[in-house]
Design a protein around this motif. Structure first.
Motif, mmCIF file in Angstrom:
data_model
loop_
_atom_site.group_PDB
_atom_site.id
_atom_site.type_symbol
_atom_site.label_atom_id
_atom_site.label_comp_id
_atom_site.label_asym_id
_atom_site.label_seq_id
_atom_site.Cartn_x
_atom_site.Cartn_y
_atom_site.Cartn_z
ATOM 1 N N UNK A 48 -11.298 4.266 -14.737
ATOM 2 C CA UNK A 48 -11.404 5.687 -15.089
ATOM 3 C C UNK A 48 -10.112 6.194 -15.735
ATOM 4 N N UNK A 49 -8.983 5.825 -15.180
ATOM 5 C CA UNK A 49 -7.701 6.279 -15.731
ATOM 6 C C UNK A 49 -7.367 5.591 -17.045
ATOM 7 N N UNK A 50 -7.646 4.313 -17.153
ATOM 8 C CA UNK A 50 -7.425 3.624 -18.428
ATOM 9 C C UNK A 50 -8.308 4.221 -19.519
ATOM 10 N N UNK A 51 -9.571 4.503 -19.191
ATOM 11 C CA UNK A 51 -10.477 5.084 -20.184
ATOM 12 C C UNK A 51 -10.035 6.479 -20.614
ATOM 13 N N UNK A 52 -9.467 7.247 -19.693
ATOM 14 C CA UNK A 52 -8.948 8.576 -20.064
ATOM 15 C C UNK A 52 -7.779 8.435 -21.025
ATOM 16 N N UNK A 53 -6.894 7.477 -20.773
ATOM 17 C CA UNK A 53 -5.770 7.247 -21.692
ATOM 18 C C UNK A 53 -6.290 6.836 -23.068
ATOM 19 N N UNK B 91 0.812 -1.220 0.000
ATOM 20 C CA UNK B 91 0.000 0.000 0.000
ATOM 21 C C UNK B 91 0.845 1.269 0.000
ATOM 22 N N UNK B 92 1.880 1.308 0.805
ATOM 23 C CA UNK B 92 2.733 2.498 0.893
ATOM 24 C C UNK B 92 3.280 2.879 -0.489
ATOM 25 N N UNK B 93 3.775 1.898 -1.230
ATOM 26 C CA UNK B 93 4.379 2.165 -2.532
ATOM 27 C C UNK B 93 3.325 2.499 -3.583
ATOM 28 N N UNK B 94 2.205 1.807 -3.525
ATOM 29 C CA UNK B 94 1.148 2.074 -4.499
ATOM 30 C C UNK B 94 0.515 3.445 -4.261
ATOM 31 N N UNK B 95 0.384 3.853 -2.998
ATOM 32 C CA UNK B 95 -0.115 5.199 -2.704
ATOM 33 C C UNK B 95 0.847 6.265 -3.225
ATOM 34 N N UNK B 96 2.146 6.008 -3.100
ATOM 35 C CA UNK B 96 3.145 6.945 -3.650
ATOM 36 C C UNK B 96 3.071 6.971 -5.174
ATOM 37 N N UNK B 97 2.855 5.810 -5.785
ATOM 38 C CA UNK B 97 2.707 5.752 -7.247
ATOM 39 C C UNK B 97 1.518 6.595 -7.686
ATOM 40 N N UNK B 98 0.430 6.495 -6.947
ATOM 41 C CA UNK B 98 -0.768 7.264 -7.268
ATOM 42 C C UNK B 98 -0.507 8.757 -7.098
ATOM 43 N N UNK B 99 0.133 9.115 -6.009
ATOM 44 C CA UNK B 99 0.453 10.529 -5.756
ATOM 45 C C UNK B 99 1.332 11.107 -6.869
ATOM 46 N N UNK C 77 -2.590 1.337 -13.560
ATOM 47 C CA UNK C 77 -1.818 0.185 -13.070
ATOM 48 C C UNK C 77 -1.718 0.189 -11.545
ATOM 49 N N UNK C 78 -1.467 1.356 -10.957
ATOM 50 C CA UNK C 78 -1.325 1.440 -9.501
ATOM 51 C C UNK C 78 -2.651 1.119 -8.807
ATOM 52 N N UNK C 79 -3.743 1.691 -9.316
ATOM 53 C CA UNK C 79 -5.050 1.388 -8.722
ATOM 54 C C UNK C 79 -5.404 -0.093 -8.898
ATOM 55 N N UNK C 80 -5.068 -0.653 -10.052
ATOM 56 C CA UNK C 80 -5.350 -2.070 -10.294
ATOM 57 C C UNK C 80 -4.554 -2.953 -9.340
ATOM 58 N N UNK C 81 -3.279 -2.643 -9.137
ATOM 59 C CA UNK C 81 -2.464 -3.437 -8.199
ATOM 60 C C UNK C 81 -2.996 -3.310 -6.773
ATOM 61 N N UNK C 82 -3.449 -2.113 -6.425
ATOM 62 C CA UNK C 82 -4.011 -1.909 -5.094
ATOM 63 C C UNK C 82 -5.280 -2.759 -4.931
ATOM 64 N N UNK C 83 -6.115 -2.796 -5.961
ATOM 65 C CA UNK C 83 -7.326 -3.619 -5.929
ATOM 66 C C UNK C 83 -6.970 -5.100 -5.856
ATOM 67 N N UNK C 84 -5.943 -5.497 -6.593
ATOM 68 C CA UNK C 84 -5.494 -6.890 -6.571
ATOM 69 C C UNK C 84 -5.097 -7.292 -5.150
ATOM 70 N N UNK C 85 -4.352 -6.420 -4.482
ATOM 71 C CA UNK C 85 -3.944 -6.702 -3.107
ATOM 72 C C UNK C 85 -5.166 -6.757 -2.189
ATOM 73 N N UNK D 108 -3.164 0.053 -22.544
ATOM 74 C CA UNK D 108 -4.286 0.500 -21.734
ATOM 75 C C UNK D 108 -5.479 -0.437 -21.863
ATOM 76 N N UNK D 109 -5.704 -0.968 -23.050
ATOM 77 C CA UNK D 109 -6.798 -1.931 -23.221
ATOM 78 C C UNK D 109 -6.539 -3.190 -22.398
ATOM 79 N N UNK D 110 -5.295 -3.604 -22.325
ATOM 80 C CA UNK D 110 -4.941 -4.761 -21.509
ATOM 81 C C UNK D 110 -5.285 -4.496 -20.045
ATOM 82 N N UNK D 111 -4.891 -3.341 -19.545
ATOM 83 C CA UNK D 111 -5.199 -2.977 -18.160
ATOM 84 C C UNK D 111 -6.695 -2.911 -17.911
#
Length: 166
Positions: free
Chosen positions: A125-130, A71-79, A100-108, A140-143
């Motif tokens: 939401x982020x994949x759709x924006x990309x 979580x610590x690293x994924x929150x930093x990735x998001x920030x 990717x960061x939100x997906x990994x956080x959800x996976x955890x 992005x479609x893969x994600x």
């Protein structure tokens, strides 16, 4: 300096693939250092924030593989990803990194029996924006596909309404 950040983040990825823990740790530290130097030179560098986001996302991914809390690293990735978008709201790679960061956080969260829905929604939401910015950006479609797959798996496992499989 931006090139150094990119180079070390790529070394991190190779080290992950080859399970070279010592090389990975060195590359992780060097990548963060290179990104920080790039940000000292230009505190508004969307690219440096994006690269730093990727470094933290990859670190979180590696932490998950060792059954530790990422979580610590994924929150930093998001920030860092959000800062990249603040400075360049057309950066498809930053949106992809955030997804990717939100997906990994959800996976955890799924792994430890927490509801991943909020992070899956943010990933989508982020994949759709990309995709909106560049419909030809295949990663992005893969994600996005992984988000839908994870969401379906969560609904099935928890016998939730809205499961597309009945």
């Amino acid at each position: 300096m931006r090139g150094e950040c990119h180079r070390y983040s790529r070394i991190m990825e190779v080290a992950i693939i080859n399970s070279e823990k010592d090389l990975y740790q060195t590359a992780y530290q060097e990548a963060l250092s290179a990104c920080d130097k790039a940000l000292i030179a230009n505190p508004e560098s969307a690219t440096a924030y994006r690269k730093k986001s990727r470094v933290f996302w990859r670190r979180g991914e590696e932490i998950i593989s060792t059954n530790q809390d990422p979580t610590e690293y994924l929150d930093k990735a998001i920030e860092m990803g959000q800062k990249a978008i603040f400075y360049n709201d057309k950066d498809i790679y930053a949106y992809n990194n955030l997804g990717n960061a939100y997906l990994k956080k959800a996976t955890y969260q799924q792994k430890i029996d927490l509801d991943p829905e909020e992070n899956l929604s943010l990933a989508a939401e982020n994949y759709l924006k990309a995709i909106e910015l560049n419909p030809n950006f295949a990663f992005t479609y893969n994600g996005l596909g992984l988000v839908y797959w994870r969401r379906g798996a969560y609904l099935i496992e928890n016998d939730k309404d809205g499961c597309p499989f009945g």
